[in-house]
Design an enzyme around this catalytic site. Structure first.
Site, PDB file in Angstrom:
ATOM      1  N   ASP A   8       0.853  -1.183   0.000  1.00  0.00           N
ATOM      2  CA  ASP A   8       0.000   0.000   0.000  1.00  0.00           C
ATOM      3  C   ASP A   8       0.892   1.237   0.000  1.00  0.00           C
ATOM      4  OD1 ASP A   8      -2.044  -1.799   0.220  1.00  0.00           O
ATOM      5  OD2 ASP A   8      -2.704  -1.185   2.218  1.00  0.00           O
ATOM      6  N   ASP A 129     -15.489  -3.701  -0.746  1.00  0.00           N
ATOM      7  CA  ASP A 129     -15.058  -3.435   0.630  1.00  0.00           C
ATOM      8  C   ASP A 129     -16.304  -3.211   1.472  1.00  0.00           C
ATOM      9  OD1 ASP A 129     -12.479  -3.405  -0.495  1.00  0.00           O
ATOM     10  OD2 ASP A 129     -12.639  -1.265  -0.901  1.00  0.00           O
TER      11      ASP A 129
END
Length: 240
Positions: A8, A129
Site C-alpha cells: 500500500d 469493501d
C-alpha cells in the site's frame, strides 16, 4: 489458489492502515522496489498494490511506483485506488499493469465498470469493501446501502471476472479473515464466472489453508507478512 502480497502506497511510502483508518498510517518498509523483489524471491507471481492517496482524491500521484514494479520485476501487478475513468484504466494496462481494480465507481458509476469489463476483458477486478455487509466507498470513508453480495452479482453479470472482498472490520487486524462472508460470496459468484480474492485479517498459514479449502481463488496478505506471522514462501507453496 494464488497469493498476492500487498504493498500500500501513501505519499510515496509503503504503509499499512488499521481497519482502513488513515489516522493509523504506519510505514512498514523503506523501499517499495526492495519489498517487491523480496516478494518475487519468495515465489510470489502477483503483487497487490493500492494507491491510498488515489483512493481518497481520485488522483494517480503514485502511478510511477506501480509502473516501475511492473517493468522492473517479473511480478504481475494489480493496482487499485482512485481509478474512476476508462482513460486511467487504459493508461495503467498499456504501461504494463496486469489487472486494474475498480472500487468506489462500482457503486457510484456502474456503467463505467461495465464498459471497462467489456473493453478490457479479464483485466478488471472490482473491489468490494464491506462494513457490516454493506459496501464502503471513497477510501472506506463512506458506507453505501448496497449489499456486498448484490454488488458482486450485478458486476459479475456485467462481465467482471475478479472480485477482491475485504471485510473492513478485519483489515489490518490479524484477527483472521471473514471466512463466512468470503465463502458465501465465492459460492454465489462462481456459477456466474466470478473469482473471489480474500483480503483483510489474514494472519497465519491456517487461514490460507481454510481459504483454499473453501474454494477461494486468491488471498491478499499484507500486515501478516510485514509482522512475520505469515511466511510468504510457505503460503505460496500451500496455496499451489
Amino acid at each position: 489458489m494464488i497469493i498476492l502480497p500487498a504493498i500500500d502506497i501513501k505519499d510515496g511510502n509503503c504503509v499499512r492502515l488499521f481497519k482502513g483508518d488513515y489516522g493509523t498510517v504506519q510505514k512498514v518498509a523503506d523501499s517499495y522496489m526492495d519489498t517487491a523483489r523480496g516478494f518475487e524471491a519468495s515465489g510470489a507471481e502477483w503483487v497487490h498494490m493500492v494507491d491510498l492517496d488515489g483512493a481518497k482524491d481520485a488522483t494517480q500521484q503514485n502511478k510511477e511506483i506501480f509502473i516501475d514494479v511492473a517493468k522492473n520485476t517479473k511480478l504481475k501487478v494489480e493496482v487499485g485506488g482512485g481509478i474512476r475513468s476508462l482513460d486511467t484504466v487504459e493508461m495503467y494496462l498499456n504501461a504494463g499493469i496486469s489487472r486494474v481494480i475498480i472500487g468506489s465507481a462500482a457503486v457510484k458509476d456502474p456503467e463505467f465498470v461495465k464498459r471497462a469489463a467489456k473493453e478490457f476483458k479479464g483485466r478488471i477486478a472490482v473491489g468490494i469493501d464491506a462494513k457490516n455487509g454493506f459496501v464502503a466507498t471513497e477510501g472506506w470513508l463512506e458506507t453505501s446501502g448496497v449489499n456486498y453480495i448484490d454488488l458482486g452479482v450485478e458486476m459479475c453479470r456485467a462481465g467482471v471476472q475478479f472480485f477482491i472482498f475485504t471485510d473492513i472490520d478485519k483489515d489490518g487486524t490479524l484477527s483472521r479473515p471473514n471466512h463466512y462472508k468470503t465463502k458465501k460470496l465465492q459460492e454465489t459468484l462462481a456459477p456466474l464466472g466470478g473469482n473471489v480474492i480474500a483480503s483483510g485479517g489474514i494472519k497465519t498459514i491456517n487461514n490460507i489453508k481454510t481459504l483454499k479449502k473453501n474454494g477461494i481463488y486468491g488471498a491478499i496478505c499484507g500486515k501478516s507478512i510485514y509482522s512475520g506471522s505469515l511466511d510468504l514462501a510457505q503460503a505460496v507453496r500451500v496455496a499451489e
